[in-house]
Design a protein around this motif. Structure first.
Motif, PDB file in Angstrom:
ATOM      1  N   GLY A  20       0.811  -1.205  -0.125  1.00 31.08           N
ATOM      2  CA  GLY A  20       0.205  -0.031   0.153  1.00 31.08           C
ATOM      3  C   GLY A  20       0.641   1.213   0.085  1.00 31.08           C
ATOM      4  O   GLY A  20       0.249   2.308   0.223  1.00 31.08           O
ATOM      5  N   THR A  21       2.121   1.105  -0.148  1.00 33.00           N
ATOM      6  CA  THR A  21       2.904   2.372  -0.068  1.00 33.00           C
ATOM      7  C   THR A  21       3.104   2.907  -1.376  1.00 33.00           C
ATOM      8  O   THR A  21       3.394   2.090  -2.384  1.00 33.00           O
ATOM      9  CB  THR A  21       4.288   1.970   0.438  1.00 33.00           C
ATOM     10  N   PHE A  22       3.306   4.351  -1.575  1.00 38.59           N
ATOM     11  CA  PHE A  22       3.521   4.764  -2.724  1.00 38.59           C
ATOM     12  C   PHE A  22       4.146   6.170  -2.516  1.00 38.59           C
ATOM     13  O   PHE A  22       4.019   6.856  -1.693  1.00 38.59           O
ATOM     14  CB  PHE A  22       2.170   5.224  -3.295  1.00 38.59           C
ATOM     15  N   LEU A  23       5.167   6.449  -3.372  1.00 34.94           N
ATOM     16  CA  LEU A  23       6.071   7.595  -3.469  1.00 34.94           C
ATOM     17  C   LEU A  23       5.725   8.211  -4.598  1.00 34.94           C
ATOM     18  O   LEU A  23       5.692   7.939  -5.644  1.00 34.94           O
ATOM     19  CB  LEU A  23       7.498   7.235  -3.676  1.00 34.94           C
ATOM     20  N   GLY A  24       5.293   9.171  -4.360  1.00 32.87           N
ATOM     21  CA  GLY A  24       4.945  10.494  -5.488  1.00 32.87           C
ATOM     22  C   GLY A  24       5.753  11.584  -5.572  1.00 32.87           C
ATOM     23  O   GLY A  24       6.402  12.143  -4.610  1.00 32.87           O
ATOM     24  N   THR A  25       6.205  12.167  -6.750  1.00 30.37           N
ATOM     25  CA  THR A  25       6.794  13.098  -6.867  1.00 30.37           C
ATOM     26  C   THR A  25       6.095  14.368  -7.892  1.00 30.37           C
ATOM     27  O   THR A  25       5.219  13.748  -8.933  1.00 30.37           O
ATOM     28  CB  THR A  25       8.365  12.934  -7.466  1.00 30.37           C
ATOM     29  N   SER A  26       6.336  15.287  -7.629  1.00 30.10           N
ATOM     30  CA  SER A  26       5.832  16.245  -8.872  1.00 30.10           C
ATOM     31  C   SER A  26       6.723  17.624  -8.884  1.00 30.10           C
ATOM     32  O   SER A  26       7.411  17.872  -7.801  1.00 30.10           O
ATOM     33  CB  SER A  26       4.417  16.980  -8.435  1.00 30.10           C
ATOM     34  N   ILE A  27       6.914  18.327  -9.960  1.00 31.76           N
ATOM     35  CA  ILE A  27       7.795  19.612 -10.134  1.00 31.76           C
ATOM     36  C   ILE A  27       6.843  20.700 -10.430  1.00 31.76           C
ATOM     37  O   ILE A  27       5.721  20.690 -10.884  1.00 31.76           O
ATOM     38  CB  ILE A  27       8.570  19.191 -11.321  1.00 31.76           C
ATOM     39  N   GLY A  28       7.441  21.659  -9.415  1.00 36.08           N
ATOM     40  CA  GLY A  28       6.590  22.944  -9.545  1.00 36.08           C
ATOM     41  C   GLY A  28       7.377  24.184 -10.186  1.00 36.08           C
ATOM     42  O   GLY A  28       8.681  24.160  -9.934  1.00 36.08           O
ATOM     43  N   GLY A  29       6.689  25.288 -10.591  1.00 34.75           N
ATOM     44  CA  GLY A  29       7.398  26.357 -10.904  1.00 34.75           C
ATOM     45  C   GLY A  29       8.173  26.107 -12.062  1.00 34.75           C
ATOM     46  O   GLY A  29       9.527  26.401 -12.555  1.00 34.75           O
ATOM     47  N   VAL A  30       7.512  25.416 -13.211  1.00 39.66           N
ATOM     48  CA  VAL A  30       8.275  24.747 -14.299  1.00 39.66           C
ATOM     49  C   VAL A  30       8.505  25.754 -15.406  1.00 39.66           C
ATOM     50  O   VAL A  30       7.538  26.736 -15.694  1.00 39.66           O
ATOM     51  CB  VAL A  30       7.608  23.391 -14.992  1.00 39.66           C
ATOM     52  N   GLU A  31       9.364  25.916 -15.997  1.00 42.40           N
ATOM     53  CA  GLU A  31       9.927  26.790 -17.315  1.00 42.40           C
ATOM     54  C   GLU A  31      10.023  25.692 -18.516  1.00 42.40           C
ATOM     55  O   GLU A  31      10.908  25.022 -18.005  1.00 42.40           O
ATOM     56  CB  GLU A  31      10.985  27.686 -17.129  1.00 42.40           C
ATOM     57  N   LEU A  32       9.537  25.842 -19.746  1.00 43.49           N
ATOM     58  CA  LEU A  32       9.954  24.826 -20.699  1.00 43.49           C
ATOM     59  C   LEU A  32      10.731  25.730 -21.798  1.00 43.49           C
ATOM     60  O   LEU A  32      10.770  26.798 -21.775  1.00 43.49           O
ATOM     61  CB  LEU A  32       8.390  24.485 -21.387  1.00 43.49           C
ATOM     62  N   LYS A  33      11.412  24.867 -22.479  1.00 43.70           N
ATOM     63  CA  LYS A  33      12.132  25.378 -23.467  1.00 43.70           C
ATOM     64  C   LYS A  33      11.439  26.105 -24.495  1.00 43.70           C
ATOM     65  O   LYS A  33      10.283  25.301 -24.856  1.00 43.70           O
ATOM     66  CB  LYS A  33      13.370  24.451 -24.081  1.00 43.70           C
ATOM     67  N   SER A  55       8.943  24.044 -27.193  1.00 41.51           N
ATOM     68  CA  SER A  55       9.258  22.607 -26.754  1.00 41.51           C
ATOM     69  C   SER A  55       8.599  22.313 -25.421  1.00 41.51           C
ATOM     70  O   SER A  55       8.120  23.017 -24.762  1.00 41.51           O
ATOM     71  CB  SER A  55      10.624  22.268 -26.828  1.00 41.51           C
ATOM     72  N   SER A  56       8.330  20.798 -25.522  1.00 39.06           N
ATOM     73  CA  SER A  56       7.417  20.477 -24.007  1.00 39.06           C
ATOM     74  C   SER A  56       8.701  19.837 -23.296  1.00 39.06           C
ATOM     75  O   SER A  56       8.434  19.379 -21.986  1.00 39.06           O
ATOM     76  CB  SER A  56       6.671  19.417 -24.451  1.00 39.06           C
ATOM     77  N   GLU A  57       9.989  20.162 -23.489  1.00 40.08           N
ATOM     78  CA  GLU A  57      10.861  19.776 -22.726  1.00 40.08           C
ATOM     79  C   GLU A  57      11.200  20.793 -21.572  1.00 40.08           C
ATOM     80  O   GLU A  57      11.209  21.961 -21.659  1.00 40.08           O
ATOM     81  CB  GLU A  57      12.311  19.592 -23.281  1.00 40.08           C
ATOM     82  N   ILE A  58      11.455  20.370 -20.236  1.00 52.69           N
ATOM     83  CA  ILE A  58      11.565  21.237 -19.012  1.00 52.69           C
ATOM     84  C   ILE A  58      12.799  21.932 -19.076  1.00 52.69           C
ATOM     85  O   ILE A  58      14.018  21.230 -19.194  1.00 52.69           O
ATOM     86  CB  ILE A  58      11.427  20.505 -17.721  1.00 52.69           C
TER      87      ILE A  58
END
Length: 837
Positions: free
Chosen positions: A135-148, A151-154
């Motif tokens: 039942g354990t889950f590790l979640g990550t997310s990124i904030g304050g993102v700027e893209l090239k 492009s959809s690349e961060i």
């Protein structure tokens, strides 16, 4: 002109109080000791305080029967928890810990050095006895993102958020782990390259529960202020006539009322919400205020009379006044019980009961204290030593070694200096023509700013405000709002119609149209299609080679698909029958309370539209955050409902007690004006409309009645001929009592301004506005406005003039002074015909 009699209730009540005062004056020991025993016995209920504490945020600060709670019950019934964990499919917030790691000074977090720090933080978290299981889950997310560009690349990011979800069934292990997590980061030293904010699923509740501890030291300060102001207000230079001990025991009486009332309700099992912690501050102010009335009325009695006679006259004069004060205030609080928020209900129940006990102890315990003080004065004894001192004469009445001075003409105590100020200076000044014009201009400005502020009101209680200032919770919420508010919650669309035919192409088209309506909403992400098991299943049939429009084939392949596609938790498929299913829509740009309110409304409205399609789709929308968003759906309507009901009740009371309809109108006008002012200026003072401020707006009605009714009634009952003279007469009688009452009430809550909790500071802010604007209306606006209506009061004056000749010749003075005083009247001496008002 026919006379109107409205003393059928007041006159027998006054006589009853007169008899009670005589009994208290005759047997003061009984009325002193019995309330002490009652308060001590009922106060024993505080042993149940911890057991009765009700600090669950969801239970206390969300609507009792909110739609989201009913929707949650449907979701839980149809989609029970699964061993396969999915954050998306949680019906609650879950049990978790979270970190937000940001670059210092807004720098890019996607660097090697920063990531080394993040990995080290993750390692340290996992060194805690981590309950690893399926039942354990590790979640990550990124904030304050700027893209090239193009492009959809961060290109860069300013924050990274880590989640550590725990198995909710392991309650004990989870509690120990979360405590260890909080201990770890409470002692964490911030690094040079990154900043870390932390939060857990129990943080908000823990911080909320510790809030009340921050105001306990302030209560002792409030008690000191109340005693000090009471003593200063009642202090005289005459060592016999000064009321130092009486003032001190008046504050003790209010404290006993809090002890007895709270203890009684705790005995009865009444939940004790944290909002109740503000009630003692208010009770102290109101209780002291009623004390001023009784002391004032005592000072208007002749000093030569026996103590029981003086106390009987005091009770006759003050009893009705404090009775009506209690009636209006208690009614205002009981109306607050209509609200769907348990925190408000708890506050209103405790406060209204405390006001009733305050009233009971005022006419028993405090009356006995007044009787003992009267005996001391009768014996011309010093207030401190109780030694007999020489009688004061006109020549030596300021000598500290003598006392007992009084006005030889009236046989009463000398007038207070503030009363003379309102009579000689303030009243004549206020009734000048240019001052009236200035007052009208000031009022117009006040009303304009207030109305503007009303349109700036923000709705809802921000959850971070439930934590104390400087809490780590606030830091986490601030970073979350700054870096992770581009995407809102993933909202469930639950089809609860077990008769919906998923294999019918027409039904699927209706469902597709419904989903399209949701995706076209401005709060939905149009670039991310809804997560739909049905869409994937229709694509799956191309490879599986079966007819999706055939019911038998549709159902025969469904189980295998669900088990291998990750959608097993989204369809309640039992006994070859689909009982319910769900899809998900991603929301965006949910940054403010207004955004949350609008999102909730448009999602529910769209769900209602789906029920009107060619093939009706009975669905509900749900997310765990909706439990808290529900407050937006009821807060305004419920506040308006409470205000309207309370205003109507106060109007009825004013019509019963003030028989002049014009002045009853002014009472109602003052209520509306004060409410508009408080609502407008509280918005400009950064106070939102929520369950906490709702409490104070209800209080606003009771206090605004007090001030406005005083002046209106005094104006009507005045025997002066011109409207200016009537206004001055009313101000002379009530100017100082209004100021005194306002000061005592504000003193009761002023220390809350120093509290570290939003809830307590909000209580102070609104109470300050209520008392300030109520007092200003009472001694500035209403007296001036009454002078513009020359007909107000003429009926009573004319009737009095016509009936005066019919009085018995043996009566050398009016039968009584003013009978009805709505609240806090200290100096009512207008002699009028009791049949005329």
């Amino acid at each position: 002109m026919a006379k109107c009699k409205t003393d059928c209730i007041e006159r027998p009540l006054s006589l009853a109080f007169q008899k009670l005062g005589s009994v208290v004056g005759r047997y003061p020991y009984v009325f002193l000791i019995l309330p002490l025993y009652v308060a001590a016995a009922l106060g024993a209920g505080f042993i149940f305080l911890q057991e009765r504490e009700a600090n669950d945020i969801e239970d206390q600060f969300t609507p009792v029967n909110g739609p989201a709670k009913l929707e949650r019950a449907i979701v839980v019934e149809n989609f029970p928890p699964s061993e396969e964990f999915s954050q998306l499919r949680l019906t609650s917030d879950g049990t978790y810990a979270s970190l937000i790691i940001t670059g210092l000074h807004g720098e890019n977090i996607l660097t090697e050095e920063a990531f080394n720090n993040i990995l080290e933080l993750d390692r340290r978290v996992k060194t805690i006895t981590y309950p690893m299981n399926n039942g354990t889950f590790l979640g990550t997310s990124i904030g304050g993102v700027e893209l090239k560009p193009d492009s959809s690349e961060i290109f860069s990011a300013k924050a990274v958020r880590l989640f550590y979800f725990l198995d909710e069934e392991k309650t004990m292990e989870n509690s120990d782990w979360l405590d260890g997590f909080l201990k770890l980061f409470s002692n964490y030293t911030q690094q040079k390259t990154v900043h870390v904010s932390y939060f857990t699923s129990i943080s908000r509740q823990n911080e909320f529960e510790t809030n009340s501890d921050s105001v306990i030291p302030l209560f002792s300060v409030t008690y000191f202020l109340a005693i000090t102001i009471s003593i200063l207000s009642c202090l005289r230079l005459d060592c016999v006539r000064t009321k130092v001990w009486v003032a001190a025991f008046g504050v003790i009486s209010a404290g006993m009322a809090v002890l007895a009332s709270f203890g009684l309700l705790l005995f009865c099992g009444m939940p004790f919400a944290m909002t109740v912690a503000t009630a003692p501050f208010l009770i102290l102010g109101v209780g002291v205020d009623d004390m001023f009335i009784m002391i004032s009325c005592w000072q208007k009695t002749e000093v030569d009379k026996a103590v029981e006679v003086r106390l009987a006259e005091t009770y006759k004069e003050a009893g009705v006044s404090i009775t009506i004060t209690t009636l209006t205030d208690v009614l205002a609080f009981y109306i607050g019980l209509l609200t769907p928020f348990r925190s408000v209900q708890s506050f209103c129940m405790y406060t209204s009961t405390a006001l009733l006990f305050c009233y009971i102890f005022n006419i028993t315990f405090f009356g006995a204290c007044l009787a003992f003080n009267g005996r001391r004065e009768k014996g011309n004894r010093h207030w401190l030593t109780c030694m007999r001192v020489p009688d004061a004469s006109d020549d030596d009445d300021k000598d500290c070694c003598v006392g007992g001075a009084f006005d030889k003409n009236t046989r009463k105590e000398f007038e207070m200096p503030m009363d003379s100020f309102f009579k000689k200076y303030y009243g004549p000044f206020l009734t000048r023509a240019w001052v009236k014009v200035l007052v009208c201009l000031i009022y117009a400005g006040y009303l304009a700013v207030s109305i503007y502020g009303c349109f700036q009101i923000q709705e809802g209680l921000d959850l971070k405000h439930l934590a104390a200032d400087g809490s780590y919770v606030g830091d986490y919420y601030d970073n979350e709002d700054e870096f992770f508010s581009d995407f809102g919650p993933n909202v469930m669309l639950v089809i609860k119609d077990e008769n919906f035919q998923y294999w019918n192409s027409t039904a699927r088209k209706s469902l597709d149209l419904c989903l399209e309506h949701f995706q076209n909403l401005t709060v939905a992400d149009s670039d991310i299609p809804p997560i739909s098991w049905l869409h994937v299943y229709v694509q799956f049939r191309l490879n599986a080679g079966f007819d999706v429009d055939n019911e038998a084939q549709f159902k025969s392949h469904l189980t295998a698909f669900l088990n291998h596609s990750g959608f097993s938790q989204d369809v309640n498929f039992m006994n070859n029958h689909i009982l319910a299913s769900r899809m998900f829509v991603q929301t965006v740009n949910i940054r403010t309370a207004i955004d949350e309110k609008n999102m909730l409304n448009v999602f529910r409205e769209t769900a209602a539209e789906c029920r009107k399609l060619q093939t009706p789709i009975d669905l509900i929308v749900y997310h765990s955050a909706f439990i808290y968003f529900d407050q937006y759906a009821v807060i305004i309507t419920n506040t308006i409902q409470n205000i309207v009901v309370a205003t109507c009740v106060m109007l009825v009371i004013s019509l019963l007690l003030i028989s002049n309809p014009v002045c009853s109108f002014w009472v109602t006008f003052a209520i509306a004006s004060v409410i508009v002012g408080v609502a407008g200026f509280m918005a400009l003072w950064d106070v939102s409309l929520d369950s906490v401020s709702m409490i104070n707006l209800v209080i606003c009605i009771g206090f605004s009645v007090d001030f406005s009714a005083h002046i209106s009634y005094a104006f009507v009952s005045s025997e002066e001929s011109s409207v200016n003279d009537k206004a001055m007469d009313a101000i002379t009688k009530l100017g100082y009592p209004i100021v005194q009452g306002a000061m005592s009430t504000i003193a009761g809550v002023v220390v809350l301004a120093a509290a570290k909790s939003y809830i307590f500071r909000t209580f102070f802010k609104i109470m300050f506005l209520v008392i300030l604007y109520g007092a200003i209306h009472g001694i500035v606006f209403i007296p001036v406005f009454l002078t513009f209506l020359s007909t107000c009061g003429q009926t009573c004056s004319k009737s009095h003039g016509e009936s005066k000749e019919n009085l018995h010749s043996g009566i050398n003075e009016p039968q009584a002074e003013i009978y009805i005083k709505i609240s806090r009247i200290r100096n009512m001496e207008a002699h009028i015909d009791p049949d005329c008002y």
